[in-house]
Design an enzyme around this catalytic site. Sequence first.
Site, PDB file in Angstrom:
ATOM      1  CB  THR A   1     -48.835 -30.969  -4.810  1.00 16.08           C
ATOM      2  OG1 THR A   1     -49.683 -31.026  -5.956  1.00 16.08           O
ATOM      3  CG2 THR A   1     -49.432 -31.798  -3.681  1.00 16.08           C
TER       4      THR A   1
ATOM      5  CG  ASN B   1     -23.749 -18.224   6.462  1.00 18.99           C
ATOM      6  OD1 ASN B   1     -23.846 -17.004   6.464  1.00 18.99           O
ATOM      7  ND2 ASN B   1     -23.269 -18.883   5.435  1.00 18.99           N
TER       8      ASN B   1
ATOM      9  CB  SER C   1     -33.582 -23.531   5.838  1.00 19.19           C
ATOM     10  OG  SER C   1     -33.401 -24.679   5.041  1.00 19.19           O
TER      11      SER C   1
ATOM     12  CG  HIS D   1     -31.334 -28.449   5.282  1.00 14.39           C
ATOM     13  ND1 HIS D   1     -29.960 -28.528   5.269  1.00 14.39           N
ATOM     14  CD2 HIS D   1     -31.646 -27.391   4.515  1.00 14.39           C
ATOM     15  CE1 HIS D   1     -29.473 -27.563   4.503  1.00 14.39           C
ATOM     16  NE2 HIS D   1     -30.473 -26.861   4.038  1.00 14.39           N
TER      17      HIS D   1
ATOM     18  CB  CYS E   1     -14.555 -23.065   0.832  1.00 11.98           C
ATOM     19  SG  CYS E   1     -15.355 -23.844  -0.539  1.00 11.98           S
TER      20      CYS E   1
ATOM     21  CD  GLN F   1     -26.811 -21.227   9.973  1.00  9.25           C
ATOM     22  OE1 GLN F   1     -26.893 -21.910  11.014  1.00  9.25           O
ATOM     23  NE2 GLN F   1     -26.539 -21.771   8.796  1.00  9.25           N
TER      24      GLN F   1
HETATM   25  N1  PLP Z   1     -29.120 -18.475   4.451  1.00 11.46           N
HETATM   26  C1  PLP Z   1     -28.218 -18.826   5.360  1.00 11.46           C
HETATM   27  C2  PLP Z   1     -27.808 -17.854   6.411  1.00 11.46           C
HETATM   28  C3  PLP Z   1     -27.664 -20.122   5.353  1.00 11.46           C
HETATM   29  O1  PLP Z   1     -26.776 -20.467   6.287  1.00 11.46           O
HETATM   30  C4  PLP Z   1     -28.076 -21.021   4.345  1.00 11.46           C
HETATM   31  C5  PLP Z   1     -27.461 -22.362   4.251  1.00 11.46           C
HETATM   32  O2  PLP Z   1     -26.336 -22.575   4.655  1.00 11.46           O
HETATM   33  C6  PLP Z   1     -29.044 -20.603   3.425  1.00 11.46           C
HETATM   34  C7  PLP Z   1     -29.539 -19.326   3.499  1.00 11.46           C
HETATM   35  C8  PLP Z   1     -29.545 -21.534   2.343  1.00 11.46           C
HETATM   36  O3  PLP Z   1     -30.300 -22.556   2.916  1.00 11.46           O
HETATM   37  P1  PLP Z   1     -30.898 -23.766   2.042  1.00 11.46           P
HETATM   38  O4  PLP Z   1     -29.857 -24.830   2.029  1.00 11.46           O
HETATM   39  O5  PLP Z   1     -32.136 -24.199   2.747  1.00 11.46           O
HETATM   40  O6  PLP Z   1     -31.170 -23.231   0.679  1.00 11.46           O
END
Ligand code: PLP
Length: 375
Positions: free
Chosen positions: A233, A147, A197, A199, A317, A177
Amino acid sequence: MIFLDNASTTQVYDDTLEVYCKYSKELFFNPSAPYKCANDIKSTIDKATKDILKFLNGEANSKLIYTSCATESNNTVLLNQLNKRYKKILISIGEHSSIYNLMQEVKNKGYEIQTINLTKDGTVDIEDFKNKMDNEVGLVSIMHVSNETGAINPIKELVKIAKSINPNCIFHCDGVQAMCKIKVDLKDLGVDMYTFSGHKIHAPKGIAGLYTKIDIHPYLIGGGQQSSLRAGTENVSGIMALHYAIVNTDIDSNFKKVSELFDYVCTTLSGREGIKINTNNNSSHYIVSISLSGVNGATVVNMLDECGICIGTGSACSTKKAGNTTLNAMGISSSNILGSIRVSFCEKNTIEEVKEFCDKLLEVYDKLKKMLGKK
Ligand code: PLP
């Protein structure tokens, strides 16, 4: 607004939102309820699950557990490992905080955690992996695509090595990713568990997946939903929107679009004084990590924000400890880590947007260097 922070989250498209609304408003039934309209929802979810497993080419007897986020999926993998025979866990040093930070807790419960180094291109160091993998390792967790940098790990090769040393070890891969961005063939990769994920792929927040070939210890216990693997649920709207977003993704066409953006950013910025592209061409073309020597990446992000451009700080960050370790493990200098930013695309971004980003970035960088007396 120009949004170039798609690795952090993505926009839900109108048609996906319509699906979400349909299952919230018209077909809002609880899949566990005893009447027909509810049973129909249960069948619809089962069919959606089959489609997603087919999209990922999952093993015949595998399961897909729906969770609330990839953090939950990743936590489930690690917590499932507790009380198992093998007490050793291997992760890469670049893992997301949902793996990396939980490791500290797992360590306190008497587990030995070893971290695998990265090479300078950001992928897992295979030699280091071979050295640390032994027959006491019960779980390996290595992300598919970083990421931070977009580096793609050779998961298939790592699985082969791990299983040849301890056939009983569980191999988990965080595919957040990678999902819908590169072709993922779970049978071919040979992983036991895979996280993704919603979103990050234009589905809503609050829905994610955990593919598993192995039996897991449930983390949420209650009404026996999802074959008792995760009670509560089901998030029917989320599941159906996730399914819609996945099956309507055209990986090849999207890749072509984002590659144009990737190439533009890399060719425009590389070779400029003080600028270093930390992402190489073999990586995912959805993410570019850029270092601006001598300035603070967070300041650059804020200044671009004032120009209406949203990007991410890379590893500078302070809340992103794992991010710091990623660039650090790649041997990037501390000045370049402090000055790092992350740009991430989606197929809806345009070349005009990335042109404007590059122009503004160069302007901001020049301004900051002058202010800091570096030019
Ligand atoms: N793993 C990776 C490689 C991610 O980039 C992210 C979110 O940036 C996550 C896990 C966590 O995802 P979530 O926001 O769905 O918990």
